[in-house]
Design a protein around this motif. Structure first.
Motif, PDB file in Angstrom:
ATOM      1  N   ASP A 269     -46.102 -66.310  29.405  1.00 23.49           N
ATOM      2  CA  ASP A 269     -46.850 -67.367  28.723  1.00 23.49           C
ATOM      3  C   ASP A 269     -46.518 -67.438  27.233  1.00 23.49           C
ATOM      4  OD1 ASP A 269     -48.102 -67.939  31.108  1.00 23.49           O
ATOM      5  OD2 ASP A 269     -49.866 -66.724  30.674  1.00 23.49           O
ATOM      6  N   TRP A 270     -46.292 -66.285  26.621  1.00 26.30           N
ATOM      7  CA  TRP A 270     -46.181 -66.246  25.167  1.00 26.30           C
ATOM      8  C   TRP A 270     -44.748 -66.244  24.655  1.00 26.30           C
ATOM      9  CZ3 TRP A 270     -50.444 -62.088  23.766  1.00 26.30           C
ATOM     10  CH2 TRP A 270     -51.700 -62.633  24.050  1.00 26.30           C
ATOM     11  N   VAL A 271     -43.763 -66.080  25.520  1.00 23.95           N
ATOM     12  CA  VAL A 271     -42.383 -66.021  25.042  1.00 23.95           C
ATOM     13  C   VAL A 271     -41.987 -67.352  24.399  1.00 23.95           C
ATOM     14  CG1 VAL A 271     -41.376 -66.703  27.267  1.00 23.95           C
ATOM     15  CG2 VAL A 271     -40.017 -65.370  25.640  1.00 23.95           C
ATOM     16  N   VAL A 334     -35.968 -61.449  26.171  1.00 24.49           N
ATOM     17  CA  VAL A 334     -37.267 -60.950  25.764  1.00 24.49           C
ATOM     18  C   VAL A 334     -38.020 -60.317  26.928  1.00 24.49           C
ATOM     19  CG1 VAL A 334     -39.553 -61.638  24.955  1.00 24.49           C
ATOM     20  CG2 VAL A 334     -37.515 -62.510  23.808  1.00 24.49           C
ATOM     21  N   THR A 335     -38.051 -60.982  28.067  1.00 24.92           N
ATOM     22  CA  THR A 335     -38.893 -60.509  29.167  1.00 24.92           C
ATOM     23  C   THR A 335     -38.249 -59.395  29.983  1.00 24.92           C
ATOM     24  OG1 THR A 335     -38.055 -62.276  30.605  1.00 24.92           O
ATOM     25  CG2 THR A 335     -40.081 -62.726  29.372  1.00 24.92           C
ATOM     26  N   GLU A 336     -36.920 -59.240  29.881  1.00 30.43           N
ATOM     27  CA  GLU A 336     -36.236 -58.231  30.685  1.00 30.43           C
ATOM     28  C   GLU A 336     -35.837 -56.995  29.876  1.00 30.43           C
ATOM     29  OE1 GLU A 336     -32.940 -60.117  32.582  1.00 30.43           O
ATOM     30  OE2 GLU A 336     -34.188 -61.600  33.635  1.00 30.43           O
ATOM     31  N   ASN A 337     -36.163 -56.961  28.598  1.00 28.84           N
ATOM     32  CA  ASN A 337     -35.779 -55.822  27.751  1.00 28.84           C
ATOM     33  C   ASN A 337     -36.983 -55.204  27.060  1.00 28.84           C
ATOM     34  OD1 ASN A 337     -32.600 -55.637  27.511  1.00 28.84           O
ATOM     35  ND2 ASN A 337     -33.122 -57.807  27.592  1.00 28.84           N
ATOM     36  N   LEU A 338     -38.082 -55.127  27.803  1.00 34.91           N
ATOM     37  CA  LEU A 338     -39.295 -54.587  27.222  1.00 34.91           C
ATOM     38  C   LEU A 338     -39.352 -53.075  27.424  1.00 34.91           C
ATOM     39  CD1 LEU A 338     -41.743 -57.349  28.475  1.00 34.91           C
ATOM     40  CD2 LEU A 338     -40.908 -57.029  26.146  1.00 34.91           C
ATOM     41  N   PRO A 339     -39.621 -52.330  26.370  1.00 36.68           N
ATOM     42  CA  PRO A 339     -39.766 -50.877  26.512  1.00 36.68           C
ATOM     43  C   PRO A 339     -41.066 -50.559  27.235  1.00 36.68           C
ATOM     44  CG  PRO A 339     -40.334 -51.556  24.298  1.00 36.68           C
ATOM     45  CD  PRO A 339     -39.834 -52.798  24.993  1.00 36.68           C
ATOM     46  N   PRO A 340     -41.299 -49.281  27.555  1.00 33.99           N
ATOM     47  CA  PRO A 340     -42.581 -48.917  28.166  1.00 33.99           C
ATOM     48  C   PRO A 340     -43.749 -49.336  27.284  1.00 33.99           C
ATOM     49  CG  PRO A 340     -41.027 -47.085  28.268  1.00 33.99           C
ATOM     50  CD  PRO A 340     -40.400 -48.120  27.390  1.00 33.99           C
ATOM     51  N   GLN A 341     -44.887 -49.588  27.910  1.00 33.76           N
ATOM     52  CA  GLN A 341     -46.073 -49.938  27.137  1.00 33.76           C
ATOM     53  C   GLN A 341     -46.444 -48.779  26.213  1.00 33.76           C
ATOM     54  OE1 GLN A 341     -47.332 -52.831  27.203  1.00 33.76           O
ATOM     55  NE2 GLN A 341     -47.440 -53.745  29.245  1.00 33.76           N
TER      56      GLN A 341
END
Length: 376
Positions: A269-271, A334-341
């Motif tokens: 939603d936010w990308v 952006v959506t596929e290169n997110l580190p761990p939370q």
């Protein structure tokens, strides 16, 4: 021979001054791999404390004989015992790091960024162990704090040293990787606490809504903090233009990366908002603005004076996140290169909303670990 102690401030100055140090980290391998003190001039050895209970003889050949050795653990207890064992083996230049990695996580280094017009000043507080950056703007005997961390005494003591009164406290957004000190600092000092209303839907305390195009004057010398609505990291993310010279980007734009849009579970939603902010709203601003983010990712982002700052125009030419022309490619990146939370990020968000009130030690535990606000 008594083991000498090394303070976290000593370590910080060695990092910022690019001094050499041999760091023996006696935490578990997992803890060490996840998060450690970073410096290009440090040498490292990780041997868990439990592997040294029977003695340090097996690691002696891996330790330098002509360089200071600092032993660090999680809280400072195990490091003291290991340092004593090293001294008993004949090493003399050995130190135990007081407070360990927990203390490292909390240390703030104030650095002057610039003088401002009419006698004002701008300071950056560098939280080396967590990658957090917060700010103090002073003018006419008043001060504003932006993105304060929970160690609020650092700001009140520094304000007292400068002889200024904290009158306004801002959070650029609802933080999820660390506990904000903004509300507590405002309560302690009697300052106004500002928060973007789009991020405040679930907060349970009073605040002053920070809206697009708001101007907040600090002191008598007309240093305005201009609010610039810039969603993407959160739906309420707001940037500040200070003194028509500095752009405080919160967690939207960093020196070497861009902010992640998923810490409220709404990456898809936010990308689009993130791209709109970076590629349209920021493009309309002057290339000469100096970007001051709320985090840094790696030590290489620090300048020689210990600050984290760069021209907006330079970032548009060098930051990969600002140079992806295809919108779908940007969305995938952006959506596929997110580190761990971040560790305990949901509890941190609820703490920053005022929904839960963990005690001091619980807050320390919640924040342990590296900064994870950026897209890789």
């Amino acid at each position: 021979m008594t083991v000498k102690n090394m303070t976290i401030q000593d370590i910080a100055h060695k990092v910022l001054d690019n001094e050499e140090l041999f760091l023996l980290d006696v935490r578990t391998e997992d803890a060490y791999q996840d998060w450690k003190i970073e410096s290009g001039n440090f040498s490292y050895l990780n041997v868990p404390y439990f592997d040294l209970l029977d003695g340090v003889e097996e690691i002696m050949e891996q330790l330098p004989k002509n360089q200071p050795i600092a032993v660090i653990c999680a809280k400072g207890g195990s490091s003291q015992m290991v340092a004593e064992m090293l001294v008993e083996e004949g090493l003399t230049d050995v130190y135990s790091v007081e407070g360990g990695m927990k203390a490292w996580s909390e240390h703030l280094e104030p650095r002057k960024v610039s003088d401002l017009k009419d006698g004002g000043e701008l300071y950056q507080f560098v939280r080396l162990g967590k990658g957090c950056l917060s700010y103090m703007v002073t003018s006419g005997g008043e001060a504003a704090i932006i993105d304060a961390v929970r160690m609020t005494e650092a700001y009140t003591e520094f304000a007292e040293k400068l002889g200024v009164t904290i009158t306004n406290v801002f959070d650029t957004h609802l933080h999820a990787d660390h506990i904000s000190g903004g509300r507590r600092l405002a309560e302690t000092t009697g300052a106004v606490y500002w928060l973007p209303p789009e991020d405040a839907g679930e907060v349970v305390f009073n605040y002053q809504p920070l809206r697009d195009a708001d101007h907040v004057q600090i002191g008598q010398s007309h240093i305005d903090i201009h609010a610039l609505y810039s969603p993407g990291h959160t739906i309420g993310s707001t940037s500040f233009v200070v003194d028509d010279k500095f752009l405080m980007t919160g967690d939207i734009l960093f020196i070497d990366s861009i902010g992640r849009p998923d810490l409220a579970g709404k990456a898809e939603d936010w990308v689009g908002d993130l791209r709109e902010t970076l590629y349209t709203r920021y493009k309309e601003l002057s290339d000469e603005l100096i970007v001051l983010p709320a985090h840094f990712m790696i030590m290489d982002e620090l300048n020689e004076d210990g600050t984290v700052a760069e021209r907006l125009g330079t970032l548009f030419s060098r930051n990969h996140g600002l140079n992806i022309t295809n919108e779908e490619e940007f969305r995938r990146m952006v959506t596929e290169n997110l580190p761990p939370q971040p560790n305990a990020y949901q509890q941190i968000r609820e703490t920053n909303m005022g929904k839960i009130s963990p005690d001091h030690e619980e807050q320390r535990e919640m924040e342990i670990g590296p900064n994870r606000c950026a897209v890789r």
